[in-house]
Design an enzyme around this catalytic site. Structure first.
Site, PDB file in Angstrom:
ATOM      1  N   GLY A   7      23.020  47.052  69.442  1.00 23.74           N
ATOM      2  CA  GLY A   7      23.694  45.753  69.357  1.00 23.74           C
ATOM      3  C   GLY A   7      25.193  45.944  69.349  1.00 23.74           C
ATOM      4  N   VAL A  21      29.234  42.177  65.122  1.00 27.41           N
ATOM      5  CA  VAL A  21      29.100  43.113  64.007  1.00 27.41           C
ATOM      6  C   VAL A  21      29.075  44.553  64.512  1.00 27.41           C
ATOM      7  CG1 VAL A  21      27.529  43.916  62.184  1.00 27.41           C
ATOM      8  CG2 VAL A  21      28.043  41.499  62.421  1.00 27.41           C
ATOM      9  N   GLU A  61      26.014  43.559  56.298  1.00 27.73           N
ATOM     10  CA  GLU A  61      27.441  43.519  56.602  1.00 27.73           C
ATOM     11  C   GLU A  61      28.051  42.223  56.064  1.00 27.73           C
ATOM     12  OE1 GLU A  61      29.553  45.885  57.719  1.00 27.73           O
ATOM     13  OE2 GLU A  61      30.794  44.257  56.979  1.00 27.73           O
ATOM     14  N   LYS A  90      22.525  39.494  50.472  1.00 19.73           N
ATOM     15  CA  LYS A  90      23.282  39.056  51.652  1.00 19.73           C
ATOM     16  C   LYS A  90      23.091  37.558  51.878  1.00 19.73           C
ATOM     17  CE  LYS A  90      25.513  38.729  55.334  1.00 19.73           C
ATOM     18  NZ  LYS A  90      26.957  38.744  55.403  1.00 19.73           N
ATOM     19  N   ASN A 131      26.145  34.476  51.343  1.00 23.37           N
ATOM     20  CA  ASN A 131      26.507  33.459  52.331  1.00 23.37           C
ATOM     21  C   ASN A 131      26.189  32.054  51.826  1.00 23.37           C
ATOM     22  OD1 ASN A 131      27.723  35.094  54.151  1.00 23.37           O
ATOM     23  ND2 ASN A 131      26.052  35.131  55.631  1.00 23.37           N
ATOM     24  N   GLY A 162      33.739  21.067  58.378  1.00 20.36           N
ATOM     25  CA  GLY A 162      32.397  21.620  58.166  1.00 20.36           C
ATOM     26  C   GLY A 162      32.397  23.081  58.574  1.00 20.36           C
ATOM     27  N   PHE A 163      31.566  23.869  57.887  1.00 22.32           N
ATOM     28  CA  PHE A 163      31.550  25.292  58.241  1.00 22.32           C
ATOM     29  C   PHE A 163      30.814  25.501  59.553  1.00 22.32           C
ATOM     30  CE2 PHE A 163      28.132  24.780  54.959  1.00 22.32           C
ATOM     31  CZ  PHE A 163      27.025  25.082  55.734  1.00 22.32           C
ATOM     32  N   CYS A 200      26.587  32.510  60.967  1.00 19.20           N
ATOM     33  CA  CYS A 200      25.867  32.996  59.779  1.00 19.20           C
ATOM     34  C   CYS A 200      25.476  31.948  58.753  1.00 19.20           C
ATOM     35  CB  CYS A 200      26.706  34.068  59.086  1.00 19.20           C
ATOM     36  SG  CYS A 200      26.906  35.528  60.100  1.00 19.20           S
ATOM     37  N   LYS A 213      22.503  29.490  59.491  1.00 21.36           N
ATOM     38  CA  LYS A 213      21.303  30.294  59.751  1.00 21.36           C
ATOM     39  C   LYS A 213      20.775  30.930  58.454  1.00 21.36           C
ATOM     40  CE  LYS A 213      22.154  34.502  61.531  1.00 21.36           C
ATOM     41  NZ  LYS A 213      21.753  35.608  60.656  1.00 21.36           N
TER      42      LYS A 213
HETATM   43  P1  NAD Z   1      25.702  39.138  68.507  1.00 24.14           P
HETATM   44  O1  NAD Z   1      24.801  38.162  69.166  1.00 24.14           O
HETATM   45  O2  NAD Z   1      27.175  39.032  68.705  1.00 24.14           O
HETATM   46  O3  NAD Z   1      25.274  40.628  68.942  1.00 24.14           O
HETATM   47  C1  NAD Z   1      23.963  41.088  68.965  1.00 24.14           C
HETATM   48  C2  NAD Z   1      23.794  41.988  70.170  1.00 24.14           C
HETATM   49  O4  NAD Z   1      22.521  42.627  70.104  1.00 24.14           O
HETATM   50  C3  NAD Z   1      23.822  41.255  71.520  1.00 24.14           C
HETATM   51  O5  NAD Z   1      24.890  41.756  72.315  1.00 24.14           O
HETATM   52  C4  NAD Z   1      22.442  41.537  72.137  1.00 24.14           C
HETATM   53  O6  NAD Z   1      22.468  41.710  73.545  1.00 24.14           O
HETATM   54  C5  NAD Z   1      22.058  42.832  71.440  1.00 24.14           C
HETATM   55  N1  NAD Z   1      20.619  43.097  71.444  1.00 24.14           N
HETATM   56  C6  NAD Z   1      19.598  42.276  71.109  1.00 24.14           C
HETATM   57  N2  NAD Z   1      18.423  42.913  71.215  1.00 24.14           N
HETATM   58  C7  NAD Z   1      18.685  44.177  71.642  1.00 24.14           C
HETATM   59  C8  NAD Z   1      17.883  45.319  71.919  1.00 24.14           C
HETATM   60  N3  NAD Z   1      16.564  45.294  71.773  1.00 24.14           N
HETATM   61  N4  NAD Z   1      18.496  46.437  72.347  1.00 24.14           N
HETATM   62  C9  NAD Z   1      19.826  46.483  72.492  1.00 24.14           C
HETATM   63  N5  NAD Z   1      20.643  45.446  72.228  1.00 24.14           N
HETATM   64  C10 NAD Z   1      20.084  44.304  71.795  1.00 24.14           C
HETATM   65  O7  NAD Z   1      25.352  39.073  66.959  1.00 24.14           O
HETATM   66  P2  NAD Z   1      26.327  39.457  65.735  1.00 24.14           P
HETATM   67  O8  NAD Z   1      27.220  38.318  65.411  1.00 24.14           O
HETATM   68  O9  NAD Z   1      26.904  40.799  65.967  1.00 24.14           O
HETATM   69  O10 NAD Z   1      25.265  39.527  64.543  1.00 24.14           O
HETATM   70  C11 NAD Z   1      24.342  40.601  64.451  1.00 24.14           C
HETATM   71  C12 NAD Z   1      23.671  40.529  63.101  1.00 24.14           C
HETATM   72  O11 NAD Z   1      24.638  40.695  62.056  1.00 24.14           O
HETATM   73  C13 NAD Z   1      22.970  39.202  62.802  1.00 24.14           C
HETATM   74  O12 NAD Z   1      21.824  39.453  62.046  1.00 24.14           O
HETATM   75  C14 NAD Z   1      23.987  38.448  61.955  1.00 24.14           C
HETATM   76  O13 NAD Z   1      23.392  37.515  61.094  1.00 24.14           O
HETATM   77  C15 NAD Z   1      24.614  39.583  61.158  1.00 24.14           C
HETATM   78  N6  NAD Z   1      25.987  39.331  60.691  1.00 24.14           N
HETATM   79  C16 NAD Z   1      26.890  38.718  61.507  1.00 24.14           C
HETATM   80  C17 NAD Z   1      28.192  38.525  61.059  1.00 24.14           C
HETATM   81  C18 NAD Z   1      29.227  37.849  61.924  1.00 24.14           C
HETATM   82  O14 NAD Z   1      30.293  37.541  61.411  1.00 24.14           O
HETATM   83  N7  NAD Z   1      28.980  37.612  63.201  1.00 24.14           N
HETATM   84  C19 NAD Z   1      28.578  39.004  59.815  1.00 24.14           C
HETATM   85  C20 NAD Z   1      27.636  39.650  59.020  1.00 24.14           C
HETATM   86  C21 NAD Z   1      26.338  39.821  59.478  1.00 24.14           C
HETATM   87  C1  UDX Z   2      30.883  34.484  56.917  1.00 20.84           C
HETATM   88  C2  UDX Z   2      31.083  35.200  55.585  1.00 20.84           C
HETATM   89  O1  UDX Z   2      32.384  34.872  55.072  1.00 20.84           O
HETATM   90  C3  UDX Z   2      30.956  36.705  55.778  1.00 20.84           C
HETATM   91  O2  UDX Z   2      31.044  37.354  54.514  1.00 20.84           O
HETATM   92  C4  UDX Z   2      29.603  37.004  56.398  1.00 20.84           C
HETATM   93  O3  UDX Z   2      29.465  38.398  56.628  1.00 20.84           O
HETATM   94  C5  UDX Z   2      29.438  36.267  57.713  1.00 20.84           C
HETATM   95  O4  UDX Z   2      29.616  34.848  57.478  1.00 20.84           O
HETATM   96  P1  UDX Z   2      32.370  34.045  59.054  1.00 20.84           P
HETATM   97  O5  UDX Z   2      31.312  33.064  59.408  1.00 20.84           O
HETATM   98  O6  UDX Z   2      32.818  35.017  60.061  1.00 20.84           O
HETATM   99  O7  UDX Z   2      31.941  34.879  57.776  1.00 20.84           O
HETATM  100  O8  UDX Z   2      33.691  33.225  58.615  1.00 20.84           O
HETATM  101  P2  UDX Z   2      34.148  32.492  57.273  1.00 20.84           P
HETATM  102  O9  UDX Z   2      35.560  32.824  57.025  1.00 20.84           O
HETATM  103  O10 UDX Z   2      33.217  32.671  56.169  1.00 20.84           O
HETATM  104  O11 UDX Z   2      34.123  30.967  57.728  1.00 20.84           O
HETATM  105  C6  UDX Z   2      32.919  30.293  58.020  1.00 20.84           C
HETATM  106  C7  UDX Z   2      33.227  28.830  58.240  1.00 20.84           C
HETATM  107  O12 UDX Z   2      33.639  28.191  57.041  1.00 20.84           O
HETATM  108  C8  UDX Z   2      34.345  28.583  59.254  1.00 20.84           C
HETATM  109  O13 UDX Z   2      34.009  27.489  60.070  1.00 20.84           O
HETATM  110  C9  UDX Z   2      35.539  28.249  58.379  1.00 20.84           C
HETATM  111  O14 UDX Z   2      36.491  27.426  59.008  1.00 20.84           O
HETATM  112  C10 UDX Z   2      34.861  27.506  57.231  1.00 20.84           C
HETATM  113  N1  UDX Z   2      35.634  27.551  55.976  1.00 20.84           N
HETATM  114  C11 UDX Z   2      35.869  28.739  55.376  1.00 20.84           C
HETATM  115  C12 UDX Z   2      36.064  26.358  55.423  1.00 20.84           C
HETATM  116  O15 UDX Z   2      35.851  25.264  55.969  1.00 20.84           O
HETATM  117  N2  UDX Z   2      36.774  26.417  54.237  1.00 20.84           N
HETATM  118  C13 UDX Z   2      37.029  27.577  53.595  1.00 20.84           C
HETATM  119  O16 UDX Z   2      37.656  27.532  52.522  1.00 20.84           O
HETATM  120  C14 UDX Z   2      36.566  28.783  54.179  1.00 20.84           C
END
Ligand code: NAD
Ligand code: UDX
Length: 472
Positions: free
Chosen positions: A13, A17, A171, A226, A230, A277-278, A282, A285
């Protein structure tokens, strides 16, 4: 001796992340070879693009690390099988979105990509490989992964059965500040019961993170922590957003209330900023996931409690659309509305669950013409996000390259993302190119509303009563 046991890491992936996390690993662990593998060829090509301004993800500080580590100890590939078979430790960092069909649709996480990864690992990995859950997963998913890793080998008569250790290492990075969060996290959480595997993963983090920040729990506590983190963060945002509506009715000012409340040490200032709104991939979901878990265990009151956080979030978005409509004489059909900001927050090009999508949808359904400016979000992403609206009505929207271009001849500006360049807009000039009466709706309290008001705009800011607002 043990420190050197992990020589090769594979991350499945290369998303928001996997990419940044492995970049930071590569920066602090120059002796470990790290391969980030993804089935999405376009994404991998973008990670490998010669021009690093074309990386698939915009994160402050990321490009510099990629320039220094790529093709040294950090590699991006579509060859998932090879990356898996080479690795001593494999991170699963694939997407886990909310299920859209079947049992649990709309709430439970869709684990098909996690399952596919586990099957590939079972098939291609060496025995004794450590498998680390990086994706956010429902509680007890590690059990499913362990099961798949063991049971999917049953049909393969040729091979000697392999064993695996599964750890949970969720993460906590926040987009737009991912590198900062990864380099200096509040904590690193490792869940598991295999002491040696835990020690090996800990040793990797110890390259840049102090030992006291690395905490260990059992697998299920790690997975649940985790989701809970969130849920708590999102709950604060829904709480302050609910108060923003009371402020608008009573003459209280949401930012003054936020400061007063946040000065209580027990509460603190963070995550108390009212907004549209957030958004992001993440919060919604993960809360829905928690709601599903509660329903599964027949904890209906607990499920309802957390569902309320999501409900208030949806309510905030729709009440903003409604009040824009009300202030524009109850009609936006044939009017042009400028949207400033399409990303779900500043400093990212990510639009997943962005409040802008819902608010644009509401305005488009009312017949408005929408003109969008966002410094980092490309047109094809907006097109993808708004295409579901075009199935319902004929939509008129465009993406512009500047605030000025987007504002020309429009009736109202709606600020939906707090990009820094919106703090100091030249309101005098913008006023001259708009239709009158000209409106600004600031859902992020980020513009200089006195200047906008002085220039001639009607200004609405979230959490401020119009009649008591100091700008009138
Ligand atoms: P993303 O959609 O940006 O990336 C996921 C990647 O995985 C995609 O590029 C997809 O093509 C790839 N993938 C899927 N199945 C695959 C496979 N079988 N083999 C190889 N590649 C494959 O998602 P993301 O935002 O990086 O989130 C990943 C995970 O981390 C989720 O569970 C999410 O909830 C969690 N997470 C996300 C954040 C964030 O801020 N985005 C923060 C903390 C945790
Ligand atoms: C969130 C968590 O913060 C992070 O720890 C987790 O790993 C992934 O989900 P992210 O979604 O990337 O991170 O951004 P975050 O800064 O949390 O903001 C989420 C949403 O809330 C955004 O739309 C932001 O604008 C909103 N927000 C955040 C508010 O409206 N008010 C705030 O005070 C903070």
């Amino acid at each position: 001796m043990e420190k050197n046991e992990i020589k090769k890491i594979c991350c499945i992936g290369a998303g928001y992340v996997g990419g940044p996390t492995m970049a930071v690993f590569a920066k602090y662990c120059p002796n470990i070879q790290i391969t980030v593998a993804d089935i999405n060829e376009l994404r991998i090509n973008a990670w490998n693009h010669k021009n690093t301004s074309k990386l698939p993800i915009f994160e402050p500080g990321l490009e510099e690390i990629i320039i220094r580590r790529r093709n040294k100890n950090l590699f991006f590939t579509c060859n998932v099988e090879n990356a898996i078979s080479d690795a001593d430790m494999i991170f699963i960092s694939v997407n886990t979105p909310t299920k859209t069909k079947g049992i649990g649709a709309g709430k439970a996480s869709d684990l098909k990509w996690v399952e596919a990864s586990a099957r590939q690992i079972a098939k291609y990995a060496k025995s004794n490989t450590i498998v680390v859950e990086k994706s956010t997963l429902p509680v007890r998913t590690a059990e499913t992964i362990k099961n798949i890793l063991l049971r999917s080998q049953e049909n393969d008569l040729k091979i000697e059965k392999k064993s695996f250790s599964v750890l949970s290492n969720p993460e906590f990075l926040s987009e737009g500040q991912a590198i900062k969060d990864l380099e200096n996290p509040d904590r690193v959480l490792i869940g598991g019961d295999d002491e040696k595997a835990i020690r090996l993963l800990t040793n990797i983090y110890l390259n840049w993170i102090p030992a006291h920040k690395i905490i260990k729990t059992n697998l299920w506590s790690s997975e649940l922590s985790k989701l809970t983190s969130n849920a708590f963060l999102a709950q604060r945002i829904s709480s302050i957003n609910s108060i923003s509506a009371i402020c608008e009715e009573t003459g209280a000012d949401i930012n003054q209330v936020k400061n007063a409340v946040g000065m209580d040490n027990r509460i603190g200032q963070q995550f108390l900023k009212a907004g549209p709104g957030f958004g992001g991939s993440c919060f919604q979901k993960d809360i829905l996931n928690l709601v599903y878990l509660c329903e599964y265990y027949k904890l209906d009151d607990v499920a309802n409690y957390w569902q309320g956080v999501v409900d208030i979030n949806n309510w905030q978005k729709s009440r903003i659309s409604k009040l824009i409509l009300d202030y524009l004489f109850g009609n936006v059909s044939g009017k042009k509305i400028t949207i400033l900001g399409f990303a779900f927050k500043a400093n990212t090009n990510d639009t997943r669950q962005s409040p802008s999508i819902q608010i644009c949808k509401d305005l488009l359904l009312e017949g408005a013409e929408i003109s969008i400016y966002d410094p980092k979000v490309e047109k094809d992403k907006i097109e993808d996000d708004l295409k579901f609206v075009s199935y319902q009505v004929e939509t008129k929207w465009s993406r512009k390259d500047s605030i000025e271009e987007a504002s020309k001849d429009s009736d109202a500006i709606v600020v939906l993302t707090e990009w820094e360049e919106f703090y100091n807009i030249n309101w005098d000039f913008i006023y001259t190119i708009m239709r009158k009466p000209a409106w600004v709706f600031d859902t992020r309290s980020c513009i200089n509303y006195q200047k906008a008001n002085k220039a001639g705009f009607n200004v609405w800011t979230l959490g401020n009563a119009m009649e008591n607002n100091s700008q009138f």
